[in-house]
Design an enzyme around this catalytic site. Structure first.
Site, mmCIF file in Angstrom:
data_model
loop_
_atom_site.group_PDB
_atom_site.id
_atom_site.type_symbol
_atom_site.label_atom_id
_atom_site.label_comp_id
_atom_site.label_asym_id
_atom_site.label_seq_id
_atom_site.Cartn_x
_atom_site.Cartn_y
_atom_site.Cartn_z
ATOM 1 N N HIS A 155 36.850 -8.779 24.261
ATOM 2 C CA HIS A 155 37.432 -10.096 23.947
ATOM 3 C C HIS A 155 38.927 -9.910 23.679
ATOM 4 O O HIS A 155 39.411 -8.797 23.571
ATOM 5 C CB HIS A 155 36.740 -10.683 22.715
ATOM 6 C CG HIS A 155 35.406 -11.278 23.018
ATOM 7 N ND1 HIS A 155 35.148 -12.614 22.934
ATOM 8 C CD2 HIS A 155 34.252 -10.701 23.440
ATOM 9 C CE1 HIS A 155 33.886 -12.847 23.266
ATOM 10 N NE2 HIS A 155 33.313 -11.693 23.578
ATOM 11 N N GLY A 156 39.620 -11.048 23.533
ATOM 12 C CA GLY A 156 41.046 -10.982 23.180
ATOM 13 C C GLY A 156 41.883 -10.347 24.269
ATOM 14 O O GLY A 156 42.795 -9.566 23.994
ATOM 15 N N SER A 190 34.128 -22.492 24.933
ATOM 16 C CA SER A 190 33.898 -22.372 23.493
ATOM 17 C C SER A 190 33.200 -23.657 23.038
ATOM 18 O O SER A 190 33.215 -24.666 23.753
ATOM 19 C CB SER A 190 35.224 -22.208 22.746
ATOM 20 O OG SER A 190 35.984 -23.404 22.852
ATOM 21 N N THR A 236 44.221 -11.471 26.084
ATOM 22 C CA THR A 236 45.639 -11.863 26.109
ATOM 23 C C THR A 236 46.516 -10.803 25.455
ATOM 24 O O THR A 236 46.312 -10.480 24.282
ATOM 25 C CB THR A 236 45.827 -13.206 25.351
ATOM 26 O OG1 THR A 236 45.133 -14.221 26.065
ATOM 27 C CG2 THR A 236 47.303 -13.572 25.209
ATOM 28 N N ASP A 267 30.938 -19.410 25.060
ATOM 29 C CA ASP A 267 31.739 -18.378 24.389
ATOM 30 C C ASP A 267 31.558 -18.495 22.870
ATOM 31 O O ASP A 267 31.714 -19.589 22.319
ATOM 32 C CB ASP A 267 33.213 -18.599 24.784
ATOM 33 C CG ASP A 267 34.127 -17.484 24.343
ATOM 34 O OD1 ASP A 267 33.654 -16.345 24.178
ATOM 35 O OD2 ASP A 267 35.337 -17.757 24.178
ATOM 36 N N HIS A 268 31.235 -17.402 22.205
ATOM 37 C CA HIS A 268 31.036 -17.399 20.745
ATOM 38 C C HIS A 268 30.110 -18.518 20.272
ATOM 39 O O HIS A 268 30.452 -19.290 19.365
ATOM 40 C CB HIS A 268 32.379 -17.492 20.004
ATOM 41 C CG HIS A 268 33.194 -16.258 20.164
ATOM 42 N ND1 HIS A 268 32.930 -15.098 19.477
ATOM 43 C CD2 HIS A 268 34.253 -15.983 20.964
ATOM 44 C CE1 HIS A 268 33.794 -14.165 19.851
ATOM 45 N NE2 HIS A 268 34.591 -14.672 20.755
ATOM 46 N N VAL A 277 39.779 -13.816 28.709
ATOM 47 C CA VAL A 277 41.172 -14.265 28.606
ATOM 48 C C VAL A 277 41.178 -15.768 28.351
ATOM 49 O O VAL A 277 40.537 -16.530 29.078
ATOM 50 C CB VAL A 277 41.944 -13.973 29.924
ATOM 51 C CG1 VAL A 277 43.372 -14.494 29.840
ATOM 52 C CG2 VAL A 277 41.936 -12.475 30.239
ATOM 53 N N THR A 287 43.973 -17.443 25.642
ATOM 54 C CA THR A 287 45.308 -17.855 25.188
ATOM 55 C C THR A 287 46.376 -17.737 26.281
ATOM 56 O O THR A 287 47.248 -18.593 26.403
ATOM 57 C CB THR A 287 45.720 -17.002 23.963
ATOM 58 O OG1 THR A 287 44.666 -17.087 22.997
ATOM 59 C CG2 THR A 287 47.012 -17.489 23.352
HETATM 60 P P1 13P Z 1 42.371 -14.482 24.031
HETATM 61 O O1 13P Z 1 42.541 -15.932 23.697
HETATM 62 O O2 13P Z 1 43.074 -13.596 23.074
HETATM 63 O O3 13P Z 1 42.722 -14.199 25.451
HETATM 64 O O4 13P Z 1 40.829 -14.141 23.840
HETATM 65 C C1 13P Z 1 39.867 -14.798 24.629
HETATM 66 C C2 13P Z 1 38.488 -14.486 24.193
HETATM 67 O O5 13P Z 1 38.185 -13.404 23.745
HETATM 68 C C3 13P Z 1 37.462 -15.524 24.354
HETATM 69 O O6 13P Z 1 36.320 -15.234 23.658
#
Ligand code: 13P
Length: 289
Positions: A208-209, A50, A211, A85-86, A231, A233
């Site tokens: 994404h997301g 990130s 976790t 990332d992003h 992944v 978090t």
């Molecule tokens: P999490 O932190 O929810 O695993 O998401 C990671 C992510 O999407 C990174 O862009």
């Protein structure tokens, strides 16, 4: 093996009905552990950075130097992509300069026309350099390193318009959230995902997301065209829990338990276990053999 674009590994994943994990890195321990785990599992892997983590690790050039050094010194043979990332437009340009092999340009918070315009410009640059580019439509809910999203589902027609620009992969909001999922989470919107994959065809889709998404939802998402899952978090929580356990057991006070190489080892082992488990669920183990 030198860094590679994510294009080939994701096209293979899409055709083979599995997904490649993007695991975000935060420091040397994270990077080394994820690379060694990918090698052990003979799995392709994407290291996500990130903008906040890039700054924390003393800049993108430092990250590129560290990762390239490890690929060589640790004899990593599986395909590895180093991915922003992003990314903002400016961040994307900086990472292209610094030697990343893959970029995410997140223009999802911009007016759609501007997202299209900037994505198109970056597609041309990435194509010229043999890099992969991820674009985003809709938004990922929650917050990651200052990037906040309301979690709107992507419009499948807008996804098609962005896919037609020639991006390598597309992140589409389908009710997914960065960080932990709340107890009242409605789950992934598979009808939206299905509409998107019907309109975008061979395009690898990104979830994404990662976790906390239950295994059955992950598998269903893969069956509907998801070939990259992010992944972040979960590795952070695993690291923190293992480190807390070590300290609470007073291990840092025994002998040279305060040595950072000992103190950070349980956290690294916990990251390894998390990454292995995810690679198993995603189906990428053995795909780099
Ligand atoms: P999490 O932190 O929810 O695993 O998401 C990671 C992510 O999407 C990174 O862009």
């Amino acid at each position: 093996m030198a860094l590679v674009s994510a294009k080939e590994m994701l096209q293979k994943a899409k055709a083979g009905h599995y997904a490649v994990g993007q695991f975000n890195i935060n420091n040397l321990e994270w990077t080394k552990t994820i690379l060694l785990t990918a090698e052990e599992c003979k799995s392709p892997v994407i290291l996500g950075v990130s903008e906040g983590a890039g700054k924390y690790m003393a800049g993108y050039k430092t990250v590129v130097g560290m990762v390239n050094g490890m690929l060589e010194e640790l004899n990593i043979t599986v395909p590895v992509a180093l991915h922003l990332d992003h990314g903002s437009y400016e961040g994307a340009k900086k990472c292209i300069e610094a030697g990343f092999s893959s970029i995410m340009f997140d223009g999802s918070h911009l007016p759609f026309e501007e997202n299209v315009e900037k994505t198109k410009e970056l597609v041309a640059i990435c194509n010229e350099k043999g890099m992969s580019l991820e674009a985003e439509v809709g938004s990922i809910g929650g917050e990651e390193d200052g990037v906040v999203g309301m979690g709107e589902c992507a419009d499948p027609q807008e996804c098609k318009a962005i896919a037609d620009l020639g991006v390598t992969m597309l992140a589409a909001g389908i009710g997914n959230i960065h960080g932990k999922y709340p107890a009242n989470w409605a789950g992934l919107q598979f009808d939206v995902l299905d509409d998107i994959q019907k309109l975008t065809g061979e395009m690898p889709l990104v979830l994404h997301g990662g976790t906390g998404i239950p295994e059955d939802m992950i598998k269903k998402a893969i069956s509907l065209g998801v070939s990259k899952i992010n992944v972040n978090t979960e590795c952070q929580i695993a690291f923190a829990e293992a480190t807390r356990k070590y300290i609470e057991a007073g291990k840092d006070l025994e002998g040279k338990g305060f040595d950072p190489r000992k103190l950070l080892a349980p956290g690294a082992e916990a990251i390894k276990a998390t990454v292995k488990e995810k690679m198993g669920i995603f189906g990428s183990i053995g795909k780099a053999e």
